[in-house]
Design a protein around this motif. Sequence first.
Motif, PDB file in Angstrom:
ATOM      1  N   SER A 211      -5.930   6.391  -0.832  1.00 42.89           N
ATOM      2  CA  SER A 211      -4.636   5.750  -0.611  1.00 42.89           C
ATOM      3  C   SER A 211      -4.082   6.180   0.742  1.00 42.89           C
ATOM      4  O   SER A 211      -4.690   6.997   1.450  1.00 42.89           O
ATOM      5  CB  SER A 211      -3.659   6.113  -1.727  1.00 42.89           C
TER       6      SER A 211
ATOM      7  N   TYR B  83       0.855  -1.188   0.000  1.00 44.66           N
ATOM      8  CA  TYR B  83       0.000   0.000   0.000  1.00 44.66           C
ATOM      9  C   TYR B  83       0.890   1.236   0.000  1.00 44.66           C
ATOM     10  O   TYR B  83       1.828   1.322   0.800  1.00 44.66           O
ATOM     11  CB  TYR B  83      -0.903   0.024   1.231  1.00 44.66           C
ATOM     12  N   ARG B  84       0.578   2.198  -0.878  1.00 47.50           N
ATOM     13  CA  ARG B  84       1.390   3.407  -0.979  1.00 47.50           C
ATOM     14  C   ARG B  84       0.504   4.648  -1.003  1.00 47.50           C
ATOM     15  O   ARG B  84      -0.713   4.559  -1.197  1.00 47.50           O
ATOM     16  CB  ARG B  84       2.229   3.389  -2.254  1.00 47.50           C
ATOM     17  N   HIS B  85       1.146   5.784  -0.859  1.00 46.79           N
ATOM     18  CA  HIS B  85       0.464   7.061  -1.048  1.00 46.79           C
ATOM     19  C   HIS B  85       0.401   7.387  -2.533  1.00 46.79           C
ATOM     20  O   HIS B  85       1.385   7.247  -3.257  1.00 46.79           O
ATOM     21  CB  HIS B  85       1.211   8.170  -0.312  1.00 46.79           C
ATOM     22  N   ASP B  86      -0.784   7.810  -2.964  1.00 41.76           N
ATOM     23  CA  ASP B  86      -0.980   8.277  -4.337  1.00 41.76           C
ATOM     24  C   ASP B  86      -1.596   9.672  -4.256  1.00 41.76           C
ATOM     25  O   ASP B  86      -2.727   9.815  -3.775  1.00 41.76           O
ATOM     26  CB  ASP B  86      -1.901   7.319  -5.091  1.00 41.76           C
ATOM     27  N   PRO B  87      -0.872  10.700  -4.672  1.00 39.16           N
ATOM     28  CA  PRO B  87      -1.394  12.068  -4.545  1.00 39.16           C
ATOM     29  C   PRO B  87      -2.705  12.292  -5.285  1.00 39.16           C
ATOM     30  O   PRO B  87      -3.441  13.227  -4.969  1.00 39.16           O
ATOM     31  CB  PRO B  87      -0.271  12.929  -5.131  1.00 39.16           C
ATOM     32  N   ASP B  88      -3.010  11.426  -6.261  1.00 38.27           N
ATOM     33  CA  ASP B  88      -4.252  11.580  -7.023  1.00 38.27           C
ATOM     34  C   ASP B  88      -5.384  10.692  -6.500  1.00 38.27           C
ATOM     35  O   ASP B  88      -6.462  10.644  -7.106  1.00 38.27           O
ATOM     36  CB  ASP B  88      -3.998  11.244  -8.497  1.00 38.27           C
ATOM     37  N   ASP B  89      -5.117   9.982  -5.389  1.00 36.61           N
ATOM     38  CA  ASP B  89      -6.119   9.056  -4.843  1.00 36.61           C
ATOM     39  C   ASP B  89      -6.304   9.323  -3.350  1.00 36.61           C
ATOM     40  O   ASP B  89      -5.438   8.985  -2.547  1.00 36.61           O
ATOM     41  CB  ASP B  89      -5.678   7.609  -5.082  1.00 36.61           C
TER      42      ASP B  89
ATOM     43  N   SER C 146       3.797   7.668   2.276  1.00 35.10           N
ATOM     44  CA  SER C 146       4.485   6.391   2.083  1.00 35.10           C
ATOM     45  C   SER C 146       5.564   6.134   3.123  1.00 35.10           C
ATOM     46  O   SER C 146       6.206   5.082   3.087  1.00 35.10           O
ATOM     47  CB  SER C 146       5.090   6.312   0.671  1.00 35.10           C
TER      48      SER C 146
END
Length: 265
Positions: free
Chosen positions: A226, A217-223, A230
Amino acid sequence: WLALWHQGLVRFDPARNQILEIAHTPDLPASLPEQRLTTLMVDRSGLLWLGGEVRGVATTHPDGAPFPYLLDLEAGRNRVDANNIRVLKESADGRLWLGTEGDGLKRFDPATGNFESFADTFHPILDPLRRDQPLRVLGLAPDEGDKLWISSNQGLFRLDASRRSVQRIPLRTGDGARAESVSLRGLLRARDGSLWIGSYSAGLAHYFPASGDWHVYRHDPDDEDSLSHSLINTTFEDRRGRILVGTLAGLDLLDPTSGRIKRFH
């Protein structure tokens, strides 16, 4: 019990809404050993154990006994690295596993007062390009028998303490590639036996040792669904099996069944 950065120790009683602050007092030998605490643990007997950056491990009864110091003063070791404690874990036999900032993994026996280093066990299997770098142990989780999971700045390991043998576990990134020496942080063994492993920049990994499967699982700036960030500081499993994730940008709640993530900020 809360360890505050450069502010010592705090005991919070939610039932009475009372806060007790405990600080290091240089002129009082039995006071809190230092202000810079990094980890806390209460063992089965009710003793409170503390790990600090300089003074090693200290212990006291939560009701207010003095703090004896437990320092590793073995000749030839860097005393700052040897006593900068990042994580504590009690073994089934009552001994303490200590993860240090720069002196690898060691075990303390309260019955004898002796420290046992595992540096020689890890050294042969470290990344040759990073073998001269200090091994920073930031996460510990018990496995079956005398075995232990270790997360570190040089990846994930599984130690068989009785045989003094260690195995490197390659991580798999989100694209399926193997990553031998990802810099890791905290480690949680869930009730189902799977591992939740935080990292500095690669997000949160969910590892199933029985099958070898991974999910990241990661950080997604567009989601917005999420992870908040990270960089993962800590994880905790609640009664419903959900995972509380402390990230650099705040607290998240992850449901392993659905994969949904809720942010609390």
